[in-house]
Design an enzyme around this catalytic site. Structure first.
Site, PDB file in Angstrom:
ATOM      1  N   GLU A 149       0.823  -1.218   0.000  1.00 44.97           N
ATOM      2  CA  GLU A 149       0.000   0.000   0.000  1.00 44.97           C
ATOM      3  C   GLU A 149       0.851   1.260   0.000  1.00 44.97           C
ATOM      4  O   GLU A 149       0.475   2.286  -0.565  1.00 44.97           O
ATOM      5  CB  GLU A 149      -0.955   0.011   1.196  1.00 44.97           C
ATOM      6  CG  GLU A 149      -2.102  -0.984   1.093  1.00 44.97           C
ATOM      7  CD  GLU A 149      -1.757  -2.340   1.694  1.00 44.97           C
ATOM      8  OE1 GLU A 149      -0.568  -2.573   2.018  1.00 44.97           O
ATOM      9  OE2 GLU A 149      -2.676  -3.172   1.823  1.00 44.97           O
ATOM     10  N   PHE A 171     -11.526  -7.363  13.699  1.00 45.68           N
ATOM     11  CA  PHE A 171     -10.433  -7.789  12.830  1.00 45.68           C
ATOM     12  C   PHE A 171     -10.147  -6.710  11.779  1.00 45.68           C
ATOM     13  O   PHE A 171     -11.052  -6.210  11.139  1.00 45.68           O
ATOM     14  CB  PHE A 171     -10.797  -9.115  12.144  1.00 45.68           C
ATOM     15  CG  PHE A 171      -9.733  -9.587  11.198  1.00 45.68           C
ATOM     16  CD1 PHE A 171      -8.478  -9.947  11.677  1.00 45.68           C
ATOM     17  CD2 PHE A 171      -9.963  -9.644   9.826  1.00 45.68           C
ATOM     18  CE1 PHE A 171      -7.480 -10.363  10.810  1.00 45.68           C
ATOM     19  CE2 PHE A 171      -8.973 -10.062   8.956  1.00 45.68           C
ATOM     20  CZ  PHE A 171      -7.726 -10.419   9.448  1.00 45.68           C
ATOM     21  N   GLN A 172      -8.889  -6.362  11.646  1.00 47.11           N
ATOM     22  CA  GLN A 172      -8.430  -5.335  10.704  1.00 47.11           C
ATOM     23  C   GLN A 172      -9.121  -3.991  10.904  1.00 47.11           C
ATOM     24  O   GLN A 172      -9.410  -3.277   9.963  1.00 47.11           O
ATOM     25  CB  GLN A 172      -8.549  -5.813   9.248  1.00 47.11           C
ATOM     26  CG  GLN A 172      -7.589  -6.966   8.949  1.00 47.11           C
ATOM     27  CD  GLN A 172      -7.372  -7.241   7.479  1.00 47.11           C
ATOM     28  OE1 GLN A 172      -8.267  -7.033   6.665  1.00 47.11           O
ATOM     29  NE2 GLN A 172      -6.182  -7.713   7.135  1.00 47.11           N
ATOM     30  N   LYS A 199     -17.718  -0.883   5.535  1.00 46.86           N
ATOM     31  CA  LYS A 199     -18.077  -1.914   4.565  1.00 46.86           C
ATOM     32  C   LYS A 199     -19.576  -1.886   4.259  1.00 46.86           C
ATOM     33  O   LYS A 199     -19.992  -2.052   3.113  1.00 46.86           O
ATOM     34  CB  LYS A 199     -17.665  -3.295   5.077  1.00 46.86           C
ATOM     35  CG  LYS A 199     -17.757  -4.334   3.975  1.00 46.86           C
ATOM     36  CD  LYS A 199     -17.022  -5.614   4.303  1.00 46.86           C
ATOM     37  CE  LYS A 199     -17.123  -6.572   3.127  1.00 46.86           C
ATOM     38  NZ  LYS A 199     -16.573  -7.885   3.443  1.00 46.86           N
ATOM     39  N   MET A 253      24.247   9.432   2.647  1.00 51.70           N
ATOM     40  CA  MET A 253      24.084  10.756   3.240  1.00 51.70           C
ATOM     41  C   MET A 253      24.310  10.710   4.742  1.00 51.70           C
ATOM     42  O   MET A 253      24.978  11.579   5.314  1.00 51.70           O
ATOM     43  CB  MET A 253      22.692  11.321   2.918  1.00 51.70           C
ATOM     44  CG  MET A 253      22.498  12.761   3.352  1.00 51.70           C
ATOM     45  SD  MET A 253      23.713  13.885   2.632  1.00 51.70           S
ATOM     46  CE  MET A 253      22.811  14.523   1.222  1.00 51.70           C
TER      47      MET A 253
END
Lengths: 159, 586
Positions: free
Chosen positions: B49, B111-112, B161, B490
């Site tokens: 993602e 969940f999630q 959802k 760097m």
């Protein structure tokens, strides 16, 4: 450092207070007090914030608040003719009840609850008055305090 | 039958002119992916993602259209956070659509489940939690509008959802935007504009300092510069806003800026800041920044005015609308001032001058420190300068540069001049390692007729290396120039300068073999080991059709010069003699 009182009108939606408070945390501004409630329009809430900052940062506070999409209007009440109030509830040990009653009288406060050991007092006024009242009661043994934070409204034009 | 929330979402995006969405499916966004199945919207499946967020960001920067990214609830959404913060810091229009658990399950540690609205509040311009499918069309329109107007920025829309699955009650597809608290000021105040114009016309030593906000005003900027004969320095974000090869372009200013740009800042009498925010990497010690100048600050975000410096003439509004109004009828010239700036590029100013007068600005004895930098151990190895000069000469004006973060980014900024706005794609504010690869593929999809060259390092590339799969799958013809020094260059450079060369945890070693890895992804790759390879194999790979990974072995001691140490004044530059050629000598 100076203190200003900002009246912030916001959409009455979930998370808005969180946005305002989060902005203060993230940018490191000091909130002195904060009070929130609904307004005459149900879809709009009013947040009264007292901020303590130096001049340059105060300007930033207002500008950053304006960027929040849920902020509709900001009024700086600091230099306006206004009425300010704060309410406090204070629990004091009741050993010297008559002396406490006298102070309550002088400050036009109210006893709102009594128990064998304590009295609960309600006081309203500007922040300075509430501070002075608390100071006067201090020596009697304050056990608990709750303060609402300042609310303020500009006075209407007199002509 | 009325549309479902998810179908309404996809149809609104299409109706609003969105061409690409970048994303990764999951449980909570299954309804969206089902609606996409028959849609004309092009979906690019990344492998993470974060990659999707940066790809949408790169697409947005290159096209100036909002980038759209989709992720599922919980970990999908939290994986977007860096991408959102990155877009927020660089004012990139991005709309992130995340799935949320069923509204009845919110707050139950389902969940999630993650409170992505709470998590992303400080890194988005605005965000929404949508629990009612009926508001999806309006919210999506608002999100696109907010993201791409005023000072652009990311907007997140979290949709439960059930809101995605339920059928819309009314045909609300035509719902209009309703944003009473969102006002954008585009035109500048006429009085401020007049004051600025007078000041510019009276200036003896004017200088333009252009940032990311000047990109959309490219043409007017060029006109302004040519009419008033004003030299221009740009920030990292402003590269391309003004043609990189124009003789009045002084190059980048700041920590790794050119000596002449930095000295022009210290010497100018009027500084015109356009869409720039006086970042600490640009200004060095703020109290010693542009000490002789009156400052005109043009920015669309009122909160930028007075945030870091006090502006003498602030103008709030869109540079695109304000710059044309600054033009007058008279043509001006500043030959002495320009000659003076150009002198800072002469070797005599770059040599150590032990007996010279202290700088009147910062009281440092020498303008430039010319003790030699630590030598590279392998003198025969290819230098970043050689590589990037070949890249510039091979691709020419069709180039879009994407970079990662670190030395690769600064070398690209120094050695790859771009002549068009929105063609230098880099993570400026947040400095996100791993930004480059996904951003490059997004930019390439957005501008298929030009050539995206990603300049990256072995550290940055490995932070989102899974996106090689995306490039391979969709055959996105990005050329990846990997400057491999086997260290975190760097950070190591700072350890050399500020930590007595104690190289704590900055040596990453010689794994992986990037060319082998590329071939595992079915991508062609080449190793450039010698200067000769640089002249032959490098251009050949760059001109080959399709994606290509070009790994160049460089010495770990190669450093980025010149450098202004953090907190120092812009006239205290280390190794000013090691600077790319100025534009007027190219």
């Amino acid at each position: 450092m100076s203190k200003v009182t900002l009246a912030v009108l916001v959409n009455n939606e979930p998370g808005v207070l969180s946005r305002v408070a989060g902005l203060f945390t993230r940018r490191g501004y000091n909130i002195h007090s904060l009070a929130v409630g609904p307004t005459e329009d149900n879809s709009i809430s009013r947040i009264t914030i007292v901020v303590e900052e130096d001049e340059q940062r105060l300007e930033q506070v207002t500008k950053q608040l304006h960027k929040l999409i849920d902020v509709l209007k900001i009024t700086d009440l600091t230099y306006e003719e206004r009425v300010e109030r704060e309410l406090a509830l204070i629990k004091v040990k009741g050993d010297k009840r008559s002396e406490i009653l006298q102070i309550v009288d002088i400050f036009r406060a109210k006893i709102v609850d009594v128990s064998p050991k304590e009295v609960m007092v309600e006081v309203t006024g500007d922040m300075e008055k509430v501070d002075a009242f608390i100071q006067m009661l201090d020596s009697y043994g304050i056990t608990e305090i709750v303060r609402t934070g300042k609310i303020a409204l500009a006075r209407s034009a007199k002509n | 039958m009325a549309l479902t929330g998810a179908e309404a979402l996809v149809s609104t995006l299409t109706e609003m002119g969105v061409e690409y969405v970048f994303g990764y499916p999951g449980g909570a966004v299954l309804p969206i992916y089902d609606a996409l199945y028959n849609s004309s919207l092009k979906h690019i499946l990344t492998r993470h993602e974060q990659g999707a967020a940066h790809a949408a960001d790169g697409y947005a920067r290159a096209t100036r259209k909002p980038g759209v990214v989709i992720a599922t609830s919980g970990p999908g959404a939290t994986n977007l956070v860096t991408g959102l913060a990155n877009a927020y810091m660089d004012s990139v229009p991005l709309v992130a659509i995340t799935g949320q658990v069923h509204s009845g399950l919110i707050g139950k540690d389902s969940f999630q489940e993650a409170d992505i609205m709470g998590i992303t509040m400080p890194v988005t311009k605005h965000n929404y939690l949508v629990k009612d499918g009926n508001s999806i069309p309006r919210v999506i329109k608002e999100a696109l509008f907010i993201a791409n107007t005023g000072r652009p920025g990311p907007v997140l829309v979290d949709i439960t959802k059930d809101a995605l699955m339920n059928h819309l009650l009314e045909p609300l597809l035509d719902a209009e935007i309703d944003l009473p608290g969102y006002r954008v000021k585009t035109t500048g105040h006429p009085r401020q504009i007049m004051l600025a114009k007078n000041l510019i016309q009276e200036a003896k030593r004017p200088l333009i300092y252009a940032g990311g906000g000047a990109g959309d005003a490219g043409e007017s900027l060029l006109q302004l510069v040519e009419q008033y004969d004003i030299p221009v320095t740009t920030t990292l974000m402003g590269l391309g806003a003004f043609p990189g090869n124009h003789p009045l372009n002084l190059g980048m200013l700041g920590m790794h800026g050119t000596p002449w740009a930095n000295m022009a800042i210290q010497e100018c009498d009027v500084l015109i800041a356009i869409g720039a925010r006086f970042d600490d990497r640009v200004t060095g010690n703020l109290s010693k920044f542009a000490p002789k100048a009156k400052i005109i600050h043009i920015d669309i975000d009122a909160a930028e005015i007075g945030k870091n410096v006090k502006a003498d003439i602030p103008i709030v509004g869109d540079a695109k609308s304000i710059l044309p109004e600054l033009l007058g009828t008279e043509k001006l010239t500043h030959p002495n001032w320009i000659a003076e700036i150009r002198e800072f590029a002469l070797p005599k100013y770059q040599a150590n001058k032990p007996n010279s007068d202290p700088c009147e600005v910062c009281n440092v004895p020498n303008l430039f420190n010319a003790t030699p930098p630590p030598p590279c151990k392998r003198q025969e190895s290819v230098t970043p300068k050689q590589v990037l000069e070949v890249v510039a000469a091979t691709i020419k004006d069709k180039i879009i540069v994407a970079t990662d973060v670190g030395q690769n980014q600064m070398w690209a900024a120094q050695y790859l001049p771009v002549d068009k706005p929105h063609s230098f794609i880099t993570s400026g504010g947040l400095g996100t390692m791993g930004y480059g690869l996904p951003a490059a593929l997004g930019a390439q999809l957005g501008r298929p007729d030009e050539q995206v060259v990603l300049v990256t390092g072995d550290g940055s590339l490995q932070m989102n290396i899974q996106e090689l799969a995306t490039i391979a799958t969709y055959d996105i013809p990005v050329k990846i120039v990997l400057l491999n020094n086997r260290v975190l260059g760097m950070v190591r450079q700072w350890q050399t300068i500020f930590y007595e060369s104690r190289y704590s945890q900055t040596c990453t070693g010689s794994v992986p073999d990037f060319c082998l890895l590329a071939s595992a992804y079915s991508l062609p790759a080449v190793k450039i080991l010698t200067r000769e390879d640089c002249q032959t194999k490098l251009p050949e790979a760059l001109l080959t059709k399709g994606p290509y990974l070009i790994e160049v072995a460089i010495d770990p001691d190669e450093s980025v010069w010149p450098m202004v140490a953090p907190g120092a004044s812009l006239c205290e530059m280390l190794h000013a003699e090691l600077t790319p050629k100025p534009a007027w000598e190219r």
